[in-house]
Structure formats: structure tokens, C-alpha cells
Design an enzyme around this catalytic site. Sequence first.
Site, short mmCIF file in Angstrom:
data_model
loop_
_atom_site.label_atom_id
_atom_site.label_comp_id
_atom_site.label_asym_id
_atom_site.label_seq_id
_atom_site.Cartn_x
_atom_site.Cartn_y
_atom_site.Cartn_z
N HIS A 1 -5.88 -6.72 -1.13
CA HIS A 1 -4.81 -5.75 -0.85
C HIS A 1 -3.53 -6.46 -0.38
O HIS A 1 -3.54 -7.12 0.65
CB HIS A 1 -5.33 -4.79 0.22
CG HIS A 1 -4.67 -3.45 0.24
ND1 HIS A 1 -4.32 -2.76 -0.90
CD2 HIS A 1 -4.30 -2.65 1.27
CE1 HIS A 1 -3.77 -1.59 -0.55
NE2 HIS A 1 -3.74 -1.52 0.76
N ASP B 1 -8.56 -5.84 -5.38
CA ASP B 1 -8.18 -4.71 -4.55
C ASP B 1 -8.59 -3.39 -5.20
O ASP B 1 -8.13 -3.08 -6.30
CB ASP B 1 -6.66 -4.75 -4.36
CG ASP B 1 -6.15 -3.67 -3.43
OD1 ASP B 1 -6.98 -3.00 -2.78
OD2 ASP B 1 -4.92 -3.50 -3.35
N SER C 1 0.84 -1.19 0.00
CA SER C 1 0.00 0.00 0.00
C SER C 1 0.89 1.26 0.00
O SER C 1 1.82 1.33 -0.80
CB SER C 1 -0.92 -0.06 1.22
OG SER C 1 -2.00 0.79 1.07
#
Length: 490
Positions: free
Chosen positions: A449, A424, A168
Site C-alpha cells: 500500500h 496491495d 489510499s
Amino acid sequence: MKTVLSILTLTVFLILLTALPNTALQSRRHGPAETLFTEQFFSQTVDHFNFNTMGNATFRQRYLITDKFWKAGHGPVFFYTGNEGDVWDFALNSGFILELAAQQQALVLFAEHRYYGKSLPFGNSSFNIPQVSLLTVEQALADYAVMITELKQQLAATHCPVIVFGGSYGGMLSAYMRLRYPNIVAGALAASAPVLSTAGLGDSRQFFQDVTADFEKIAPECRDAVRGAFSQLKKLAEHKDYSRIQSEFALCKPPSSERDIHQLNGLLRNAFTLMAMLDYPYSTHFMGNMPANPVKVGCGTMLRGPDLLANLRDTAGIVYNSTGVLTCFDLYSLYVECADPTGCGLGFNSQAWDYQACTEIELCYESNNVTDMFPPMAFTEQDREIYCSKRWAVLPRPGWLKTQFWGDALSAASNIIFSNGDLDPWANGGVRKSLSSSLIALNISGGAHHLDLRGSNEVDPESVISARQKEAEIIAQWVEMERSRLQKTL
Ligand SMILES: *[C@@H]1O[C@H](CO)[C@@H](O)[C@H](O)[C@H]1NC(C)=O
Ligand SMILES: *[C@@H]1O[C@H](CO)[C@@H](O)[C@H](O)[C@H]1NC(C)=O
Ligand SMILES: *[C@@H]1O[C@H](CO)[C@@H](O)[C@H](O)[C@H]1NC(C)=O
Ligand SMILES: *[C@@H]1O[C@H](CO)[C@@H](O)[C@H](O)[C@H]1NC(C)=O
Ligand SMILES: *[C@@H]1O[C@H](CO)[C@@H](O)[C@H](O)[C@H]1NC(C)=O
């Protein structure tokens, strides 16, 4: 008498012993990874870019280390570029890095991002103005560059190639480390890194459209039920039927304004965001507790009966009431609205992320009830300016991240893996196509994710197993390339 007493004592002792593991299991941190790492603190320069204001002042930056797998002085260094949270949360949810370290005899470090967790440069005053101003991407990268360099000296690892990892925003930082400090970092695994959308490159509708697509994929009726429920809520709000809204949604206090309704919509939308991001095939305890396949569970709940509002409440409960002990939903404590429409989390960490979203990281994502199933909630650049100048006395600088970290002109970089799972909602804000033979995009079909960073699990889809194998091969090659470069220079 004595014997009886000791038997009694022994029995009590045994009861206590059997009771203990239960408590331990309830703790967030358990399992092998926790005992593997040692928690340490690094004396870090407070301001890397100004020699006057803070002088040589330092703060205690937390990091975790394990040399369990390391071939001392030879094996590579695997360095996790910590992101917006407590470093333990990333260390305990990135088991792949440990599996890879075992294969490649690596030293593993997880660094905590400044202003998060225990790494507060100014303690509890860190979020005052102007103390907060040293929370920038550039400072964070410089922290990692300095930390890697010094720890390599201390650990007699100067000949060891360094690979950075992150998921991320942490994945963005990993990619940026390779761009900014290729002298220190041989390659980066940037998992689920939305390097494009956060630099203002992309469509503001994409994020919530992709959240919607996840639910739609389970069943189009599911999307329709969500849209229907929000529509019923809107009608009740238009009629100011606040007591009905309170009872339908089990709110602690009746809403009393449009602002409260906006907050309720935000809280509800956020539940879907989290289920989509964390749609792993097994239950997890990362950013809250999630059942296995939460999107499927959410759709099951949305379609449970004819009362759409009750279904919507219980779907939100999957996220906010995972413990099953919540007696009512408190609008303003379960969800904090901020400069990131996908949520900032809670506590100090949410303040830090809000500041970042108000300065360098652009997250102007909107829902509109046309390209997605959510109520129209805009968050324009202008909304962001108004909010951020009020909250932090700053004006965001759109375009800065793009200038500073190359935007969509990344093809001049090298040695970065951009992995993304197609479940995601962040994926399409990242690099989906390989840009060169060493800038490799991996698509993990059925992956949420940064699933690839998580430890192996028996229900992993084939796609993530092969992505991890590919990543392992590429990283081993980078390590060898860097080893021969280091040998030539030494
Ligand atoms: C910072 O600089 C001062 C001199 O200006 C010196 O006395 C002090 O030891 C230095 N601190 C560190 C941590 O280097
Ligand atoms: C800082 O804030 C945290 C959380 O609110 C609190 O637990 C801690 O005691 C505070 N520390 C100081 C030094 O005030
Ligand atoms: C939370 O879950 C429990 C157990 O399922 C349920 O009894 C309770 O009503 C839920 N709380 C709310 C606010 O929905
Ligand atoms: C979404 O759009 C539909 C029409 O397509 C409308 O009936 C509904 O009320 C809208 N919902 C919201 C929350 O605005
Ligand atoms: C990723 O894989 C899925 C499933 O095979 C496919 O539908 C999707 O188009 C792929 N995405 C990219 C960017 O290659």
C-alpha cells in the site's frame, strides 16, 4: 564533601540522561521528520456550501509545515491531502515527499482531514447527529482549496505551483483536487487510490481475493492452512463449543452467540487484510506495528505446526499482539465492525470513517470462501443500508461518488499519476492503465500500500526506486508547465 555530592549528582544525572533516549525511542514520533515539521492550525470555514446554517463559523484545522527545503517565493508547494487519521501518521510515513522537496526546493504542507485527529469542527460533539453531516468529501476538498489559497498569500508563495500528494483515500482526494480545482492544483500523485472500487465500479469479491492471492503467492499451503483453520472454527461454532473456542483463541471472554463468532471471524480476517496492505520489506509503525514482510511471517506462523487453530491465533497475534504484552484477545475492543469490511480502525477516527463509508464511499466487499480463503461474510448494499440507517440515520447514495468525481470516465482529466503496488489488495480498485499522456498509471511490482510515498530504504525493490524517479521527473515537468502558466497570467 561537596565534590563527592557533585559527583553523585553527576552520576545520577548521567544515568537519567542515558535512560532518556530509551523513552524517546519508544514514542511513536521520533526521527528527523518529527522535528522538521511545525504543527499549526488554520481557521477553516465550517460549511463551504451553505451560507445560512453555520454563517461564517470556523474551526481549527491542523496542518504541518516545513520550509526547510523551500526556495522561498519560487519553489513549488507540495501539499499532502490528509486522509482518515491523525495527520502526523501520514507525515511520518511519507518520507518520499520530503526527499522530493529537498530535490525540488519545495515547501511541504500536510493538512489534516476535517473530523480526524485534532481537526474536529464541533469538538467531542462532532460525531453527534446532525453535527457529523458536514463530514463529506466535497467539504474536505474545499477545505484544502481554501487553505492552499490563503497560505500561499500568507507565505508569499502566490507564484509557486502546487502539487498534491496522497495515499489510499488521501490519494483519491489528491486526484479529486486536480479534477475539481485545476485552477489551484497543477498535478496530483494519487498513490494506491481505489478511485474505481469506492465508486461502486468493480467486483465486490476482488479485495479479499487479492488479500488471499498475497498469501497464496508465498505458498498455496499457506492459503489452505488459513482455510482449514477457519473451517475448524466453524465446526466448533456449529457445536456451540464456546469454551474450546475461548481457550484456542485466548479470548478474554467466552463467545456466547453467533454475533460473537461473526465478530471473531471479522477480527481474524482483518489481521490478514492488514498484513497484506502493509506488506513492506522492512518493519513499520504505520496503522500499528508490523514486522518486515508480514505476509511471509504470517505464512510461517500458519504453517508452524499441526494445530491450525493455534497457528491462526498466533498469526492474528502478529497484528494485535505486536507488543507481546496482550494476555487475551478482547473481541470488541481490538476490532470494530463498521461500514468498511476492511476495517475502520479504532477511536474517534473510526467513527468518522464509518460515517464516510455510510454516505459517499462505497466499500461493499465480501469474502465467500470460494474466491478467497475467508469465511463467507457478505456486506451487500442492502446490509449497508440497514446498518447505516441504524447507526447514523443516513441512507447511502450509491453512484454519487461516480457522478461527482467522474467514475471510470477520468480520461478527460490531466496531470495525475495513479501509482499502485501489485501486493496491495487496494490496487485493482484503482487505475492500472495509463489513460492519456498525462494520466499515468505506474505499477510497482512487489510493492504494498503506497510504498512509493514512504522514504527510501536500503531494502526497497528496484521497482519502487524507478517509480519514484519517474514520479520526480513528471512532477518537475508539471511544476515547470504551471510556472510558465502562472507567469503569463500574473
Ligand atoms: C462573523 O460575522 C459576524 C457578523 O455577523 C462578525 O461580527 C464576526 O466578526 C464574523 N467572524 C469572523 C470570524 O469573520
Ligand atoms: C474529548 O474526548 C477525548 C477522547 O475521548 C478526551 O481525551 C478529551 O478530554 C475530550 N475533550 C473534551 C473537551 O471533553
Ligand atoms: C502475546 O505475545 C506474548 C509473547 O509472545 C505471548 O506470551 C502471549 O501469549 C501473547 N498473547 C496472546 C493473547 O496470544
Ligand atoms: C470453506 O469451504 C470448504 C469446502 O470447499 C468447507 O469445507 C469449509 O468448511 C468452508 N469454510 C467455511 C469457514 O465456511
Ligand atoms: C504489475 O507488475 C507485475 C510484475 O511485473 C505484473 O505481474 C502485473 O501484471 C503488473 N500489473 C499491471 C496492471 O500492469
